[in-house]
Motif scaffolding. Sequence first.
Motif, mmCIF file in Angstrom:
data_model
loop_
_atom_site.group_PDB
_atom_site.id
_atom_site.type_symbol
_atom_site.label_atom_id
_atom_site.label_comp_id
_atom_site.label_asym_id
_atom_site.label_seq_id
_atom_site.Cartn_x
_atom_site.Cartn_y
_atom_site.Cartn_z
ATOM 1 N N LEU A 172 57.211 49.839 4.956
ATOM 2 C CA LEU A 172 56.744 49.246 3.699
ATOM 3 C C LEU A 172 56.864 47.730 3.593
ATOM 4 O O LEU A 172 55.936 47.086 3.119
ATOM 5 C CB LEU A 172 57.478 49.883 2.513
ATOM 6 C CG LEU A 172 56.791 51.078 1.892
ATOM 7 C CD1 LEU A 172 57.632 51.622 0.752
ATOM 8 C CD2 LEU A 172 55.405 50.781 1.432
ATOM 9 N N ALA A 174 47.207 57.370 1.128
ATOM 10 C CA ALA A 174 48.255 57.585 0.125
ATOM 11 C C ALA A 174 47.727 58.415 -1.042
ATOM 12 O O ALA A 174 48.404 59.339 -1.522
ATOM 13 C CB ALA A 174 48.791 56.239 -0.367
ATOM 14 N N THR A 189 44.745 52.541 4.052
ATOM 15 C CA THR A 189 46.113 52.955 3.728
ATOM 16 C C THR A 189 46.159 53.514 2.312
ATOM 17 O O THR A 189 46.775 54.565 2.061
ATOM 18 C CB THR A 189 47.090 51.769 3.869
ATOM 19 O OG1 THR A 189 47.015 51.263 5.193
ATOM 20 C CG2 THR A 189 48.520 52.184 3.552
ATOM 21 N N LEU A 202 57.903 55.758 6.892
ATOM 22 C CA LEU A 202 57.066 55.095 5.899
ATOM 23 C C LEU A 202 57.866 54.053 5.121
ATOM 24 O O LEU A 202 57.394 52.936 4.896
ATOM 25 C CB LEU A 202 56.498 56.153 4.951
ATOM 26 C CG LEU A 202 55.256 55.843 4.161
ATOM 27 C CD1 LEU A 202 54.122 55.389 5.038
ATOM 28 C CD2 LEU A 202 54.843 57.080 3.379
ATOM 29 N N SER A 203 59.074 54.402 4.737
ATOM 30 C CA SER A 203 59.939 53.459 4.013
ATOM 31 C C SER A 203 60.269 52.236 4.857
ATOM 32 O O SER A 203 60.318 51.116 4.350
ATOM 33 C CB SER A 203 61.236 54.141 3.593
ATOM 34 O OG SER A 203 60.981 55.156 2.673
ATOM 35 N N GLU A 263 50.765 48.761 9.821
ATOM 36 C CA GLU A 263 49.857 49.353 8.835
ATOM 37 C C GLU A 263 49.260 50.645 9.371
ATOM 38 O O GLU A 263 49.103 51.627 8.649
ATOM 39 C CB GLU A 263 48.749 48.357 8.478
ATOM 40 C CG GLU A 263 48.006 48.691 7.223
ATOM 41 C CD GLU A 263 48.845 48.578 5.957
ATOM 42 O OE1 GLU A 263 48.390 49.109 4.933
ATOM 43 O OE2 GLU A 263 49.932 47.978 5.962
ATOM 44 N N LYS A 265 51.762 53.348 8.914
ATOM 45 C CA LYS A 265 51.738 53.840 7.529
ATOM 46 C C LYS A 265 50.600 54.845 7.348
ATOM 47 O O LYS A 265 50.789 55.919 6.779
ATOM 48 C CB LYS A 265 51.540 52.690 6.538
ATOM 49 C CG LYS A 265 52.699 51.761 6.392
ATOM 50 C CD LYS A 265 52.315 50.697 5.359
ATOM 51 C CE LYS A 265 53.139 49.460 5.480
ATOM 52 N NZ LYS A 265 52.696 48.401 4.562
ATOM 53 N N THR A 267 51.369 47.838 -2.321
ATOM 54 C CA THR A 267 51.658 46.718 -1.419
ATOM 55 C C THR A 267 50.622 46.517 -0.331
ATOM 56 O O THR A 267 50.585 45.452 0.288
ATOM 57 C CB THR A 267 53.037 46.910 -0.745
ATOM 58 O OG1 THR A 267 53.028 48.115 0.021
ATOM 59 C CG2 THR A 267 54.150 46.946 -1.776
ATOM 60 N N SER A 268 49.792 47.499 -0.094
ATOM 61 C CA SER A 268 48.826 47.378 0.994
ATOM 62 C C SER A 268 47.511 46.791 0.496
ATOM 63 O O SER A 268 46.990 47.175 -0.546
ATOM 64 C CB SER A 268 48.557 48.746 1.623
ATOM 65 O OG SER A 268 47.613 48.604 2.657
ATOM 66 N N THR A 301 57.656 55.941 -2.809
ATOM 67 C CA THR A 301 57.278 55.350 -1.524
ATOM 68 C C THR A 301 55.768 55.391 -1.342
ATOM 69 O O THR A 301 55.156 54.417 -0.899
ATOM 70 C CB THR A 301 57.967 56.097 -0.364
ATOM 71 O OG1 THR A 301 59.380 56.044 -0.564
ATOM 72 C CG2 THR A 301 57.622 55.491 0.974
ATOM 73 N N ALA A 329 54.227 52.886 -3.621
ATOM 74 C CA ALA A 329 54.481 51.549 -3.079
ATOM 75 C C ALA A 329 53.491 51.208 -1.967
ATOM 76 O O ALA A 329 53.069 50.057 -1.831
ATOM 77 C CB ALA A 329 55.915 51.441 -2.572
ATOM 78 N N CYS A 330 53.093 52.209 -1.185
ATOM 79 C CA CYS A 330 52.075 51.989 -0.151
ATOM 80 C C CYS A 330 50.758 51.548 -0.778
ATOM 81 O O CYS A 330 50.070 50.678 -0.251
ATOM 82 C CB CYS A 330 51.853 53.259 0.664
ATOM 83 S SG CYS A 330 53.139 53.605 1.859
#
Length: 117
Positions: free
Chosen positions: A34, A93, A89, A30-31, A45, A48, A83-84, A76, A79-80
């Motif tokens: 990202l 999360a 996604t 996952l990291s 994607e 993820k 940023t997505s 993390t 962040a998903c």
Amino acid sequence: TEPMLELLQLKEVATIVNAHALVDPLFELLSLALPHAADAHPAVERVKQASLDVLAQLWKTLDAKELHVDAVEAETVVACIKTSSDPQTQHYALLLLAEVRPHVKGSGKRFQAFPAL
């Protein structure tokens, strides 16, 4: 990587021997995924999404004694979400955070509080 994750999604997590050992590699994957934008790399994607889904299944299915809150990389996951641009996604999360949250007793180093969304 993607076909393996899809296989894990279809498999009953409870039937996987040492399933808890998947947590760290899934967070590492996952990291690594990202930094890639969803529109530029749709396959990334999907990785993820599958990683988040399998992690949520692990937390939902396995005994809390097998999984440690400290193993959850909340930053993390958040962040998903940040940023997505893909709502799917973000959905996966949020499901993972919802599965982990009941196990938090305020003592986890990485998960003392949810990072700000």
